[in-house]
Write a protein that holds these residues in place. Structure first.
Motif, short mmCIF file in Angstrom:
data_model
loop_
_atom_site.label_atom_id
_atom_site.label_comp_id
_atom_site.label_asym_id
_atom_site.label_seq_id
_atom_site.Cartn_x
_atom_site.Cartn_y
_atom_site.Cartn_z
N MET A 273 1.01 -1.05 -0.25
CA MET A 273 0.06 0.12 0.12
C MET A 273 0.95 1.04 0.20
O MET A 273 2.39 0.95 0.35
CB MET A 273 -0.41 0.11 1.36
N LEU A 274 0.57 1.86 -0.99
CA LEU A 274 0.96 3.68 -1.07
C LEU A 274 1.04 4.13 0.60
O LEU A 274 -0.06 4.23 0.85
CB LEU A 274 0.90 4.04 -2.50
N ASN A 275 1.46 5.21 0.51
CA ASN A 275 1.64 5.98 2.08
C ASN A 275 2.16 7.47 1.59
O ASN A 275 2.19 7.46 0.94
CB ASN A 275 3.33 5.90 2.88
N ILE A 276 1.34 7.93 1.14
CA ILE A 276 1.16 9.34 0.94
C ILE A 276 0.79 10.71 2.29
O ILE A 276 0.05 10.95 2.81
CB ILE A 276 -0.20 10.02 -0.31
N ALA A 277 2.00 11.85 2.34
CA ALA A 277 1.81 12.73 3.51
C ALA A 277 0.84 13.29 2.52
O ALA A 277 1.01 14.22 1.83
CB ALA A 277 2.98 13.13 3.41
N VAL A 278 0.13 14.38 3.72
CA VAL A 278 -0.39 15.54 3.61
C VAL A 278 0.14 16.03 4.49
O VAL A 278 0.46 16.31 5.03
CB VAL A 278 -1.55 15.79 3.90
N VAL A 279 1.16 17.10 3.27
CA VAL A 279 2.21 18.15 4.08
C VAL A 279 1.53 19.87 3.94
O VAL A 279 0.61 20.22 2.96
CB VAL A 279 3.49 18.63 3.29
N LEU A 280 1.26 20.13 5.35
CA LEU A 280 0.65 21.83 5.39
C LEU A 280 1.86 22.61 5.50
O LEU A 280 3.05 22.07 6.72
CB LEU A 280 -0.18 21.50 7.17
N GLY A 281 2.13 23.32 4.44
CA GLY A 281 3.15 24.15 4.52
C GLY A 281 3.05 25.81 4.86
O GLY A 281 3.99 26.37 4.98
N SER A 282 2.39 25.73 5.98
CA SER A 282 2.65 27.49 6.28
C SER A 282 2.16 26.38 7.80
O SER A 282 1.49 26.21 8.57
CB SER A 282 1.34 28.40 6.23
N THR A 283 3.21 27.94 8.73
CA THR A 283 3.18 27.66 9.78
C THR A 283 3.06 29.27 11.11
O THR A 283 2.91 29.68 11.90
CB THR A 283 4.81 28.14 10.25
#
Length: 185
Positions: A1-11
């Motif tokens: 199973m592929l593992n995908i990140a949802v990357v939140l780029g604003s801090t």
């Protein structure tokens, strides 16, 4: 199973990206063709790039870089959620991308952006950055203009168009992440 990140780029304090990233992650829960994890750049507290050697060498000295590399390296692909700041990428996201090299290579990336013009200019820059990091950016993207996707320019209220577009981003990122798997091995 592929593992995908949802990357939140604003801090940024009070960022609207958190609501957008949470929505992306919630929509991902409906998928059965990959697993998803939310990765918030703010959780890693990265200083301005402080590694003495270029990231392409993969010799990290600082614990914050090692933790970031471990997190990012574990994924097959990414969906980056980004704001548009002054026609470009948030500084924290650019910095986070610049910290690593090999961990990004031969992986798929898609974009969900927001801002006055939907964040399109930030994504234009991210596509160039992704190419240098040897990432395969997918054509589909979701753009979320303040005027149509945020009630009173503050409360995120995704349209049917956005929901449909996100499905296409998922489809393309997952397909490309799978296709690139032999290059990662």
């Amino acid at each position: 199973m592929l593992n995908i990140a949802v990357v939140l780029g604003s801090t940024r304090p009070g960022r609207r990206g958190k609501a957008v990233a949470d929505w992306v992650f919630e929509q991902a829960a409906n998928r059965t063709d990959a697993t998803f994890e939310l990765v918030d750049v703010a959780d890693f507290d990265l200083p301005l790039l402080d590694e003495p050697l270029p990231p392409s060498l993969g010799h990290y000295r600082h614990e914050h870089t090692k933790a970031w590399a471990k997190a990012i390296g574990s994924f097959d692909g990414y969906i980056i959620v980004t704001a548009e700041y002054n026609h470009s990428v948030p500084g924290a996201l650019k910095n986070a991308l610049d910290f690593l090299y090999g961990e990004w290579n031969n992986k798929a990336v898609g974009f969900v952006s927001y801002g006055s013009t939907g964040g399109t200019r930030a994504v234009e820059h991210l596509r160039l950055i992704a190419a240098e990091l040897q990432m395969a950016d997918v054509r589909a993207q979701v753009t979320l203009p303040w005027a149509t996707e945020f009630e009173n320019y503050t409360t995120f209220t995704p349209s049917d168009r956005a929901v449909k577009g996100l499905g296409t981003v998922f489809d393309q990122v997952i397909a490309w992440a799978g296709a690139l798997r032999p290059l990662r091995q």
